[in-house]
Design a protein around this motif. Sequence first.
Motif, PDB file in Angstrom:
ATOM      1  N   THR A 227       0.840  -1.205   0.000  1.00  0.00           N
ATOM      2  CA  THR A 227       0.000   0.000   0.000  1.00  0.00           C
ATOM      3  C   THR A 227       0.870   1.248   0.000  1.00  0.00           C
ATOM      4  O   THR A 227       2.001   1.234   0.472  1.00  0.00           O
ATOM      5  CB  THR A 227      -0.933   0.036   1.229  1.00  0.00           C
ATOM      6  N   GLU A 228       0.300   2.295  -0.591  1.00  0.00           N
ATOM      7  CA  GLU A 228       0.918   3.607  -0.455  1.00  0.00           C
ATOM      8  C   GLU A 228       0.428   4.104   0.903  1.00  0.00           C
ATOM      9  O   GLU A 228      -0.773   4.072   1.181  1.00  0.00           O
ATOM     10  CB  GLU A 228       0.432   4.516  -1.587  1.00  0.00           C
ATOM     11  N   ILE A 229       1.323   4.525   1.768  1.00  0.00           N
ATOM     12  CA  ILE A 229       0.942   4.779   3.166  1.00  0.00           C
ATOM     13  C   ILE A 229       0.100   6.041   3.311  1.00  0.00           C
ATOM     14  O   ILE A 229       0.494   7.119   2.850  1.00  0.00           O
ATOM     15  CB  ILE A 229       2.195   4.901   4.053  1.00  0.00           C
ATOM     16  N   ASN A 230      -1.030   5.869   3.973  1.00  0.00           N
ATOM     17  CA  ASN A 230      -1.832   7.023   4.367  1.00  0.00           C
ATOM     18  C   ASN A 230      -1.206   7.554   5.665  1.00  0.00           C
ATOM     19  O   ASN A 230      -1.172   6.841   6.677  1.00  0.00           O
ATOM     20  CB  ASN A 230      -3.278   6.555   4.618  1.00  0.00           C
ATOM     21  N   PRO A 231      -0.694   8.800   5.671  1.00  0.00           N
ATOM     22  CA  PRO A 231       0.027   9.311   6.849  1.00  0.00           C
ATOM     23  C   PRO A 231      -0.792   9.264   8.135  1.00  0.00           C
ATOM     24  O   PRO A 231      -0.228   9.283   9.227  1.00  0.00           O
ATOM     25  CB  PRO A 231       0.346  10.766   6.479  1.00  0.00           C
ATOM     26  N   LEU A 232      -2.128   9.158   8.010  1.00  0.00           N
ATOM     27  CA  LEU A 232      -2.967   9.094   9.217  1.00  0.00           C
ATOM     28  C   LEU A 232      -2.639   7.882  10.078  1.00  0.00           C
ATOM     29  O   LEU A 232      -2.902   7.862  11.276  1.00  0.00           O
ATOM     30  CB  LEU A 232      -4.453   9.013   8.828  1.00  0.00           C
ATOM     31  N   TRP A 233      -2.078   6.851   9.457  1.00  0.00           N
ATOM     32  CA  TRP A 233      -1.831   5.608  10.208  1.00  0.00           C
ATOM     33  C   TRP A 233      -0.410   5.530  10.749  1.00  0.00           C
ATOM     34  O   TRP A 233       0.002   4.510  11.297  1.00  0.00           O
ATOM     35  CB  TRP A 233      -2.163   4.378   9.341  1.00  0.00           C
ATOM     36  N   ILE A 234       0.349   6.603  10.579  1.00  0.00           N
ATOM     37  CA  ILE A 234       1.690   6.648  11.193  1.00  0.00           C
ATOM     38  C   ILE A 234       1.531   7.243  12.596  1.00  0.00           C
ATOM     39  O   ILE A 234       0.818   8.237  12.771  1.00  0.00           O
ATOM     40  CB  ILE A 234       2.649   7.516  10.347  1.00  0.00           C
ATOM     41  N   TYR A 235       2.156   6.611  13.595  1.00  0.00           N
ATOM     42  CA  TYR A 235       2.056   7.142  14.959  1.00  0.00           C
ATOM     43  C   TYR A 235       2.554   8.587  14.991  1.00  0.00           C
ATOM     44  O   TYR A 235       3.507   8.940  14.275  1.00  0.00           O
ATOM     45  CB  TYR A 235       2.908   6.303  15.919  1.00  0.00           C
ATOM     46  N   SER A 236       1.936   9.388  15.844  1.00  0.00           N
ATOM     47  CA  SER A 236       2.352  10.793  15.924  1.00  0.00           C
ATOM     48  C   SER A 236       3.605  10.949  16.797  1.00  0.00           C
ATOM     49  O   SER A 236       4.479  11.746  16.504  1.00  0.00           O
ATOM     50  CB  SER A 236       1.216  11.653  16.477  1.00  0.00           C
ATOM     51  N   HIS A 237       3.687  10.151  17.900  1.00  0.00           N
ATOM     52  CA  HIS A 237       4.823  10.274  18.824  1.00  0.00           C
ATOM     53  C   HIS A 237       5.322   8.894  19.240  1.00  0.00           C
ATOM     54  O   HIS A 237       4.535   7.964  19.371  1.00  0.00           O
ATOM     55  CB  HIS A 237       4.410  11.032  20.096  1.00  0.00           C
ATOM     56  N   ARG A 238       6.604   8.822  19.472  1.00  0.00           N
ATOM     57  CA  ARG A 238       7.228   7.569  19.908  1.00  0.00           C
ATOM     58  C   ARG A 238       6.894   7.301  21.380  1.00  0.00           C
ATOM     59  O   ARG A 238       6.980   8.210  22.211  1.00  0.00           O
ATOM     60  CB  ARG A 238       8.748   7.708  19.703  1.00  0.00           C
ATOM     61  N   GLY A 239       6.495   6.064  21.689  1.00  0.00           N
ATOM     62  CA  GLY A 239       6.138   5.763  23.074  1.00  0.00           C
ATOM     63  C   GLY A 239       6.808   4.515  23.615  1.00  0.00           C
ATOM     64  O   GLY A 239       6.832   4.281  24.813  1.00  0.00           O
ATOM     65  N   GLU A 240       7.374   3.686  22.731  1.00  0.00           N
ATOM     66  CA  GLU A 240       7.989   2.433  23.167  1.00  0.00           C
ATOM     67  C   GLU A 240       9.492   2.608  23.324  1.00  0.00           C
ATOM     68  O   GLU A 240      10.173   3.089  22.421  1.00  0.00           O
ATOM     69  CB  GLU A 240       7.734   1.330  22.123  1.00  0.00           C
ATOM     70  N   ILE A 241      10.001   2.197  24.467  1.00  0.00           N
ATOM     71  CA  ILE A 241      11.437   2.277  24.734  1.00  0.00           C
ATOM     72  C   ILE A 241      11.935   0.868  25.047  1.00  0.00           C
ATOM     73  O   ILE A 241      11.442   0.221  25.971  1.00  0.00           O
ATOM     74  CB  ILE A 241      11.708   3.202  25.949  1.00  0.00           C
ATOM     75  N   PHE A 242      12.873   0.381  24.257  1.00  0.00           N
ATOM     76  CA  PHE A 242      13.360  -0.989  24.481  1.00  0.00           C
ATOM     77  C   PHE A 242      14.849  -1.066  24.793  1.00  0.00           C
ATOM     78  O   PHE A 242      15.329  -2.029  25.339  1.00  0.00           O
ATOM     79  CB  PHE A 242      13.083  -1.861  23.250  1.00  0.00           C
ATOM     80  N   HIS A 243      15.588  -0.059  24.334  1.00  0.00           N
ATOM     81  CA  HIS A 243      17.046  -0.162  24.467  1.00  0.00           C
ATOM     82  C   HIS A 243      17.639   1.058  25.161  1.00  0.00           C
ATOM     83  O   HIS A 243      18.611   1.629  24.677  1.00  0.00           O
ATOM     84  CB  HIS A 243      17.684  -0.358  23.088  1.00  0.00           C
ATOM     85  N   GLU A 244      17.033   1.467  26.244  1.00  0.00           N
ATOM     86  CA  GLU A 244      17.518   2.625  27.005  1.00  0.00           C
ATOM     87  C   GLU A 244      17.581   3.897  26.161  1.00  0.00           C
ATOM     88  O   GLU A 244      18.328   4.820  26.495  1.00  0.00           O
ATOM     89  CB  GLU A 244      18.918   2.334  27.612  1.00  0.00           C
TER      90      GLU A 244
END
Length: 484
Positions: A227-244
């Motif tokens: 699919t050509e990405i609809n920007p609405l489905w991209i997260y607005s802010h990063r929330g997951e932290i896995f590697h410090e």
Amino acid sequence: MASVLVFVAGLVLTIQAFIGLCFLLSSIWEKEKRASAFAVLQFLGMLGLLVLFLVLWKSRFYEAGPGAAVLIAGLILVAVAAFFLLRRTAPNEAALKGTMGHIVGQVKRYDEREVVFARNRSLRPGSEEYKTFYAQHPELEVYDTKRRERGGPLGQVGSIDKPADGPNVAAAMASLSIPMHVSLQGQVKPHPHPVVKGKRFELTPEQATERVKGYTLHLGADLVGITEINPLWIYSHRGEIFHENWEDWGKEIAVSDRRYAIVFATEMDFRMVGAAPHTPTVIESMFNYGKGAYIATQLAAFVANLGYSAAANHLRHYEALLVPLAVDAGLGEPGRLGYLMTKEFGPRIRLGAVTTDLPLVPDKPVDIGVEGFCRICKKCALSCPSQSIPTGGRMEVNGSLRWKLNAETCFDYWGKIGTDCNICMRVCPWSHARTFPPRLIVELVSRNKMARGIFNIMDDIFYGKKPKSKTPPRWAKFNFSGRK
Ligand code: SF4
Ligand code: SF4
């Protein structure tokens, strides 16, 4: 003429008895006791009809008078039923537009910080992130505190099968470590390998599409779409932290030049899911997350080696919401239970993706009859132990029309049992093993409205309104006493 009609009627009865036999064998193979019992009755009925037909044919019953009338009336009935059941009913135009077909209002991009797993993993009590987040979402703090006390979204993993959960939890955790191993920045957004560095392979979108789709399937995916990405489905802010990488928390996610998404699905084993909500189902979920990470990581590296930007999306790194991307990539439609429903495996899948600027040919969204089927069927909602799935119609959620799963109560239930539950996935009529009869049924319900109503009722009769959980493969059994 009479002999032609007799031949056609004999053929129809033989075909239906054959389908009945296939259904019986399939039910036995699936270890569905109730369905097998009904299938025996159904098959005996069909066989009896065929035998009766042959006996009457031998006695020349169809050659004149009432016999011929019965024969003709029977064939007319079959022809009418076949016409109404096999014709393609009007398409669902909204489904054919993909996610855009369900947008009815203002859509705000989702914030990854609000995802339950991100909250649980990335908000350390006492930290700045914790204070910032709960100052804005005080209503979630009570839920999350309770969840943390229990040990996280899955609580005490495997608790439902205690004291015999050990080996299954060990297997699930083994798979869970895979996405973690491949989620460092250089792995999710790989650089080209030194051997091909500096080269950019010029491929037409058609050639590139054939390459990436073929490679994705070769790596072990069961379905793939673009699919050509609809920007609405991209997260607005990063929330997951896995590697410090704490400095990433709350960072705005830019809509990048990676305009395309290669979205893939892997099938979850129906026997493992069949044991839901017990521990075999969490083994299967984690196994597929591991498999998804393995596929996405190599696929991203492949695209990077072709000289293009690529980012792997898997359990330990998401840039976008995968269900909407999968809908737009033509893999299926969203179902009442909140998962993607595919024609091939129903909701019994896990998704992964790679986003890229490599020009590709997008697929078209599909109408496979999910919306119409889910409107009648409410099996997942009726079977959900936490009543998290709505029994009513779709509603507007963040500007889109859909069935809204109550994620908070669903995850609370996970925390109580120590697995990711999956009862809704197990009971869904689209989740049956893909033997010949279920394939035939999905084909019919995908194209025909009347078939949706009929097979909804049949599924209740054959499998029950609240199907029971089944025995898993021997190696994943949980009712043993081998734990010290
Ligand atoms: S996973 Fe379980 S608790 Fe959650 S919605 Fe499905 S059936 Fe309900
Ligand atoms: S169980 Fe029924 S209502 Fe729920 S997702 Fe499956 S088909 Fe739709």
